[in-house]
Design a protein around this motif. Sequence first.
Motif, PDB file in Angstrom:
ATOM      1  N   MET A 196       1.206  -0.930  -0.337  1.00 24.63           N
ATOM      2  CA  MET A 196       0.093   0.237   0.346  1.00 24.63           C
ATOM      3  C   MET A 196       0.589   1.041   0.185  1.00 24.63           C
ATOM      4  N   SER A 197       0.777   2.274  -0.929  1.00 22.37           N
ATOM      5  CA  SER A 197       1.825   3.619  -0.900  1.00 22.37           C
ATOM      6  C   SER A 197       1.144   4.270   0.286  1.00 22.37           C
ATOM      7  N   ALA A 198       2.530   4.958   0.784  1.00 19.33           N
ATOM      8  CA  ALA A 198       1.860   6.108   1.417  1.00 19.33           C
ATOM      9  C   ALA A 198       1.070   7.191   1.401  1.00 19.33           C
ATOM     10  N   LYS A 199       0.278   7.777   2.054  1.00 19.57           N
ATOM     11  CA  LYS A 199      -0.180   9.432   2.007  1.00 19.57           C
ATOM     12  C   LYS A 199       0.833  10.234   1.469  1.00 19.57           C
ATOM     13  N   ARG A 200       0.368  10.956   0.770  1.00 18.92           N
ATOM     14  CA  ARG A 200       1.366  12.503   0.752  1.00 18.92           C
ATOM     15  C   ARG A 200       2.203  12.397   2.106  1.00 18.92           C
ATOM     16  N   GLY A 201       0.906  12.682   2.984  1.00 20.94           N
ATOM     17  CA  GLY A 201       1.281  13.495   3.441  1.00 20.94           C
ATOM     18  C   GLY A 201       2.029  12.366   5.215  1.00 20.94           C
ATOM     19  N   ASP A 215       4.242  10.752   3.721  1.00 21.61           N
ATOM     20  CA  ASP A 215       5.680   9.577   3.014  1.00 21.61           C
ATOM     21  C   ASP A 215       6.944  10.513   2.990  1.00 21.61           C
ATOM     22  N   PRO A 216       8.281  10.587   3.506  1.00 26.86           N
ATOM     23  CA  PRO A 216       9.157  11.214   3.441  1.00 26.86           C
ATOM     24  C   PRO A 216       9.558  11.423   2.247  1.00 26.86           C
ATOM     25  N   VAL A 217       9.240  11.134   1.200  1.00 27.15           N
ATOM     26  CA  VAL A 217      10.489  11.388  -0.529  1.00 27.15           C
ATOM     27  C   VAL A 217       8.878  12.812  -0.460  1.00 27.15           C
ATOM     28  N   ALA A 218       7.983  12.737  -0.534  1.00 24.72           N
ATOM     29  CA  ALA A 218       6.960  13.476  -1.297  1.00 24.72           C
ATOM     30  C   ALA A 218       7.697  14.965  -0.606  1.00 24.72           C
ATOM     31  N   ALA A 244      10.137   2.700   5.360  1.00 21.96           N
ATOM     32  CA  ALA A 244      11.794   1.965   4.648  1.00 21.96           C
ATOM     33  C   ALA A 244      12.067   1.694   3.169  1.00 21.96           C
ATOM     34  N   ARG A 245      11.021   1.308   2.563  1.00 19.90           N
ATOM     35  CA  ARG A 245      10.794   0.408   1.737  1.00 19.90           C
ATOM     36  C   ARG A 245      11.043   1.781   0.760  1.00 19.90           C
ATOM     37  N   THR A 246       9.339   2.627   1.157  1.00 18.26           N
ATOM     38  CA  THR A 246       9.810   3.665  -0.210  1.00 18.26           C
ATOM     39  C   THR A 246      11.143   4.357  -0.021  1.00 18.26           C
ATOM     40  N   VAL A 247      11.472   4.453   0.790  1.00 18.29           N
ATOM     41  CA  VAL A 247      13.057   5.264   0.674  1.00 18.29           C
ATOM     42  C   VAL A 247      13.640   5.084   0.037  1.00 18.29           C
ATOM     43  N   LEU A 248      14.257   3.333   0.483  1.00 10.95           N
ATOM     44  CA  LEU A 248      15.164   2.722  -0.591  1.00 10.95           C
ATOM     45  C   LEU A 248      15.292   2.157  -1.720  1.00 10.95           C
ATOM     46  N   ALA A 249      13.492   2.517  -2.229  1.00 11.34           N
ATOM     47  CA  ALA A 249      13.602   1.969  -3.769  1.00 11.34           C
ATOM     48  C   ALA A 249      14.335   3.133  -4.551  1.00 11.34           C
ATOM     49  N   HIS A 250      15.220   4.142  -4.302  1.00 13.67           N
ATOM     50  CA  HIS A 250      15.801   4.899  -4.692  1.00 13.67           C
ATOM     51  C   HIS A 250      17.136   4.802  -4.747  1.00 13.67           C
ATOM     52  N   PRO A 251      18.389   4.450  -6.433  1.00 13.60           N
ATOM     53  CA  PRO A 251      19.462   4.582  -5.753  1.00 13.60           C
ATOM     54  C   PRO A 251      20.150   5.683  -5.573  1.00 13.60           C
ATOM     55  N   SER A 252      19.075   6.907  -5.183  1.00 17.75           N
ATOM     56  CA  SER A 252      20.459   7.984  -4.458  1.00 17.75           C
ATOM     57  C   SER A 252      19.923   8.220  -3.425  1.00 17.75           C
ATOM     58  N   HIS A 253      19.841   7.772  -2.646  1.00 21.37           N
ATOM     59  CA  HIS A 253      18.685   7.484  -1.255  1.00 21.37           C
ATOM     60  C   HIS A 253      19.070   7.075  -0.494  1.00 21.37           C
ATOM     61  N   MET A 254      19.448   7.810   1.014  1.00 24.29           N
ATOM     62  CA  MET A 254      20.356   6.810   1.872  1.00 24.29           C
ATOM     63  C   MET A 254      19.091   7.070   2.971  1.00 24.29           C
TER      64      MET A 254
END
Length: 269
Positions: free
Chosen positions: A1-6, A8-11, A118-128
């Motif tokens: 389930m995707s996180a809501k924007r509120g 979602d730390p990436v958003a 954490a899965r959302t954050v680490l889905a992008h290769p430039s994220h730490m």
Amino acid sequence: MSAKRGDDPVALRDERFVRFFDRAFSRFFARRMRALRVARWGMPEAPEGVPLVIFANHPSWWDGVSFLLLARRLFPGRQGFVPMDAAALARYGFMRRIGVFGIERNSARGAAAFLRTARTVLAHPSHMLWMNAPGRFSDARERPVPIAPGLSHLPEIAPGAVFLPLALEYPFWGERAAEALAAFGPPIPASELLALDRAARAERMRAALEAAMDRLAEDAIGRDPARFRALTEAQEGMGGIYGLWQRLRARLRGEAFDPRHDTDAPRES
């Protein structure tokens, strides 16, 4: 389930806020600490094009500030994210704009929410993902180093990530302000951790972190700035009227002025 924007730390993360608070935290740090130093042997080694999980010990309140300063200076092409106790984050809402996200501690629901984020954050290769491995404050000399259960789950949700241990210490040397010392251990691919069960995985992470902490402790005891690369440095000496008097006295005597209290200590080369 995707996180809501509120949620979602990436958003929510905004690079303008990150730049602003990097400047603000740098000034705050310089007024209270002597320097942020990274051991020359402990500069980070991380491949490009893969997400990073940086897991540190947790000796001090200063760890969060150190995370931001280290991230901006050593990983300029990456975006950093940091979990924080949700109750504490509620008092510092602005931190959501610099990549901090809340976690509910000591509950199964909170653990599941952390792994989803954490899965959302680490889905992008430039994220730490920066996190304190113990999940609580613990002295830099405590052994064995505590390892929070969620850390050993992360290779399963980010099998392409690389894990970097980070040792932190804040000793006082010869000046009125403390030193912030850091050192990274060798990188550990998630694939290596996935070959182990969770208990053995936690032990592998613990051993890597303790090795970096033990080696950093030796350099801290040595009190030699030349063993470190200084990322930030504050003005040395007392400052104020007393510092002005010291400077004037040295000039009247025809001596070179050294503002340090511990003038026998070696200087960084």
